[in-house]
Write a protein that holds these residues in place. Structure first.
Motif, PDB file in Angstrom:
ATOM      1  N   GLY A 127      21.833 -23.268  28.784  1.00  9.96           N
ATOM      2  CA  GLY A 127      21.589 -22.214  27.802  1.00  9.96           C
ATOM      3  C   GLY A 127      21.400 -20.858  28.428  1.00  9.96           C
ATOM      4  N   LEU A 128      21.165 -20.806  29.739  1.00 13.40           N
ATOM      5  CA  LEU A 128      21.052 -19.545  30.443  1.00 13.40           C
ATOM      6  C   LEU A 128      22.435 -19.107  30.920  1.00 13.40           C
ATOM      7  CD1 LEU A 128      17.835 -20.174  32.584  1.00 13.40           C
ATOM      8  CD2 LEU A 128      18.016 -19.141  30.312  1.00 13.40           C
ATOM      9  N   VAL A 129      22.621 -17.802  31.041  1.00 16.11           N
ATOM     10  CA  VAL A 129      23.927 -17.270  31.423  1.00 16.11           C
ATOM     11  C   VAL A 129      23.776 -16.293  32.572  1.00 16.11           C
ATOM     12  CG1 VAL A 129      24.881 -17.561  29.105  1.00 16.11           C
ATOM     13  CG2 VAL A 129      23.766 -15.391  29.723  1.00 16.11           C
ATOM     14  N   ASP A 130      24.899 -16.049  33.262  1.00 19.41           N
ATOM     15  CA  ASP A 130      24.884 -15.059  34.323  1.00 19.41           C
ATOM     16  C   ASP A 130      25.188 -13.680  33.735  1.00 19.41           C
ATOM     17  OD1 ASP A 130      27.590 -14.977  33.801  1.00 19.41           O
ATOM     18  OD2 ASP A 130      28.225 -15.749  35.739  1.00 19.41           O
ATOM     19  N   TRP A 131      25.423 -12.705  34.589  1.00 21.97           N
ATOM     20  CA  TRP A 131      25.597 -11.328  34.112  1.00 21.97           C
ATOM     21  C   TRP A 131      26.884 -11.147  33.314  1.00 21.97           C
ATOM     22  CZ3 TRP A 131      29.416  -7.902  36.215  1.00 21.97           C
ATOM     23  CH2 TRP A 131      30.173  -8.445  37.246  1.00 21.97           C
ATOM     24  N   ARG A 132      27.825 -12.091  33.450  1.00 19.59           N
ATOM     25  CA  ARG A 132      29.057 -12.020  32.677  1.00 19.59           C
ATOM     26  C   ARG A 132      29.018 -12.869  31.414  1.00 19.59           C
ATOM     27  NH1 ARG A 132      33.696 -12.495  37.452  1.00 19.59           N
ATOM     28  NH2 ARG A 132      33.275 -10.468  38.432  1.00 19.59           N
ATOM     29  N   GLY A 133      27.879 -13.495  31.139  1.00 17.65           N
ATOM     30  CA  GLY A 133      27.752 -14.318  29.948  1.00 17.65           C
ATOM     31  C   GLY A 133      28.236 -15.744  30.126  1.00 17.65           C
ATOM     32  N   ARG A 134      28.510 -16.152  31.370  1.00 17.96           N
ATOM     33  CA  ARG A 134      28.974 -17.505  31.637  1.00 17.96           C
ATOM     34  C   ARG A 134      27.783 -18.402  31.969  1.00 17.96           C
ATOM     35  NH1 ARG A 134      33.134 -15.894  36.328  1.00 17.96           N
ATOM     36  NH2 ARG A 134      31.099 -15.209  37.105  1.00 17.96           N
TER      37      ARG A 134
END
Length: 578
Positions: A6-13
């Motif tokens: 459910g967590l994402v990186d800075w690109r939303g992945r």
């Protein structure tokens, strides 16, 4: 709970736990915490000196404004947390509001530098009571600069603990221990920032000028933000989940509308949501207690967010309600802390500030408890916690509420000692015929270190314990609000402390308008020792109230160590390597 899913990186992945999060990401967060606190702690503790010496305010007014500034630093964390949890990521919340804090320091630097923007200096031999105090547009400029700072810093206080907690997955044995250490090292960064501020920033303000001092503060915050921004590619980010306050209000309204509805015998008949519908929310199982709220999840045929709520929404509301008694008792317990800090500086200004051949600023005395905090935090995290963990099985060695209680006990003793030291200070002043003097009392300022040490223990225990308690007990969709609740405690306590100053003055003032415990500009003419005694009684009462509610509280999350047989040995090795 606590999973990186459910967590994402800075690109939303979706995050890659090998590239994102962990100790590496938390280092960037600690850098901003350290540098921003170098500026803010120095000014929290030295602001009274600026208001009295440069702005010519009296004791009560300077203490009240300093307490209000401290409170505002904490209270703006609430709206910032709401934005971060509801609409924008925590990273962007700090990025948007951080520059406003820098602007506040720049305005204060301009006012301190331009003679026409602050009161003229008192002439030699002039009584402090006849000096012109800041007023009019200059007072407005002072307030504007002071209260722009909390807007930026409040966002950091709300978001950085939650952002840091997100970098660790507590379902993983290694990262569970790392998360427990994160909050200790977060507080260590606060203390280290305080040390830098008290040694360097306070020295610049008192010797090189307040204008240069405020510029240094602005540069500290700017440097901290630049370092923190550099860690952007490594962060794990929680997506906003919509307004948690709205969700809580919907439960209360729906439960009230259906107050006469009978609960089904089978709890599975209450409205549930599946994982796909939950989005960024944490799926919460139904718990016993506050059954009246469960009626919000009874399907009576009426749909709509304000008529039918999910069990997850209901449980979010229960979590908040269950934490309210701890919040209120902690507010009472923290009231004396900012007051002792402010008045201690004013006490120190009247005492012998010599250390050998040099004179030190009373605000610099806070270096002593700050160093004490730093040493104790390292010892506690590296040695005491692992030892207690083996005995109790708790990941933090003791429970959050036990740790908080130790701090409030220390605060109780600190207020009692502060009353005794102030009694001795006034006695020395009277014996030497210095009751009308504002400086030069032949009593070492190092008498104040006793209460300093005890306040240092409060920060090591209650500060960390409350921050971790509200963060860990809050649901995933309310983590920033959970962190901000702790800072709200500090803010409300500071405001209540300001109110207590005014109330004590009003009650103890004579009919001719004189004689209040904290009236006037001369501390010797007041009764600070009696005020400290009042604080000691208040702290003792709040300690018993807190112990009662802490004993009755049932934790939402198990604080026991997560054991993974396959990874146990490697987990311990990884922890020792941190």
């Amino acid at each position: 709970m606590g999973s990186s899913s459910g967590l994402v990186d800075w690109r939303g992945r979706p995050v890659n736990t090998k590239k994102h999060g962990g100790v590496r990401a938390s280092i960037f967060i600690h850098a901003l915490v350290l540098l921003s606190n170098a500026a803010n702690i120095a000014n929290i503790l030295n602001l009274v000196s600026y208001l009295r010496n440069e702005m010519h305010m009296d004791v009560a007014r300077a203490s009240t404004m300093a307490s209000n500034f401290f409170a505002a630093l904490q209270m703006f964390s609430i709206p910032a947390a709401f934005l971060a949890d509801s609409y924008i990521k925590r990273f962007y919340t700090v990025l948007i509001f951080g520059p406003i804090e820098i602007l506040g320091y720049i305005l204060l630097a301009v006012q301190a530098h331009v003679p026409s923007l602050h009161p003229p200096p008192c002439t030699p031999g002039q009584q402090a009571t006849t000096c012109e105090s800041v007023h009019g547009s200059n007072l407005s400029l002072l307030l504007l600069g002071l209260y722009l700072i909390p807007i930026g810093d409040g966002a950091a206080r709300a978001c950085l603990p939650a952002l840091g907690g997100e970098q660790f997955d507590i379902s993983d044995p290694v990262e569970q221990r790392q998360e427990a250490s994160f909050f200790n090292w977060y507080t260590f960064a606060v203390s280290t920032g305080g040390f830098v501020g008290l040694v360097f920033v306070v020295w610049v303000e008192n010797t090189k000028g307040w204008d240069l001092g405020f510029i240094v503060c602005a540069l500290c915050v700017l440097l901290g933000m630049l370092i923190w921004i550099a860690g952007f590619p490594f962060y794990r980010n929680q997506l906003p989940s919509g307004s948690p306050i709205t969700r809580v209000l919907q439960v209360l309204v729906a439960a009230f509308r259906k107050r006469k509805v009978e609960l089904p015998e089978n709890p599975s008949e209450l409205k549930q949501i599946n994982k796909d519908e939950a989005g960024a929310l944490e799926l919460l199982p139904r718990t016993e207690g506050f059954n009246c709220l469960d009626k919000a999840a009874v399907d009576t045929g009426k749909t709509g967010a304000w008529s039918l709520c999910s069990i997850t929404q209901v449980e979010e509301t229960k979590i908040i309600i269950r934490m309210v008694p701890i919040f209120l008792s902690a507010v009472l317990g923290y009231i004396p802390v900012p007051l002792i800090l402010n008045f201690t500086v004013q006490q120190g200004n009247t005492m012998d500030t010599r250390l050998g051949a040099i004179h030190i600023s009373p605000a610099t005395l806070f270096v002593i408890p700050t160093v004490f905090q730093m040493v104790i935090l390292i010892v506690y995290d590296r040695f005491i916690v692992p030892f207690l963990r083996r005995i109790t099985g708790y990941v933090g060695g003791v429970t959050h509420l036990q740790r908080i209680g130790i701090g409030f006990l220390s605060a109780t003793v600190a207020t009692g000692i502060a009353a005794l030291v102030e009694t001795k200070r006034r006695k020395v002043a009277e014996e030497n015929g210095l009751m009308d003097a504002t400086t030069g009392i032949p009593m070492s300022v190092f008498w104040l270190t006793f209460q300093f040490f005890l306040l240092g223990i409060v920060d090591v225990t209650s500060f960390v314990g409350l921050l971790e308690f509200f963060y860990s007990e809050a649901s995933m969709g309310m983590k920033s609000i959970g962190s901000s609740i702790f800072y709200c405690i500090l803010g409300v306590s500071a405001w209540l402390g300001s109110l207590l100053i005014q109330l004590a003055n009003r009650v103890t003032r004579h009919s001719d308008g004189t004689g209040g415990w904290l009236d006037g500009t001369n501390l010797n003419g007041g009764k600070l020792d009696r005020f400290y005694g009042l604080l000691a009684i208040l702290e003792l009462v709040s300690l018993f109230i807190y112990m009662f509610f802490a004993w009755r509280y049932v934790y939402r999350n198990d604080q026991k160590v997560v054991v993974d047989g396959d990874n146990k040995t490697s987990s311990e090795g990884a922890i020792n390597a941190i």
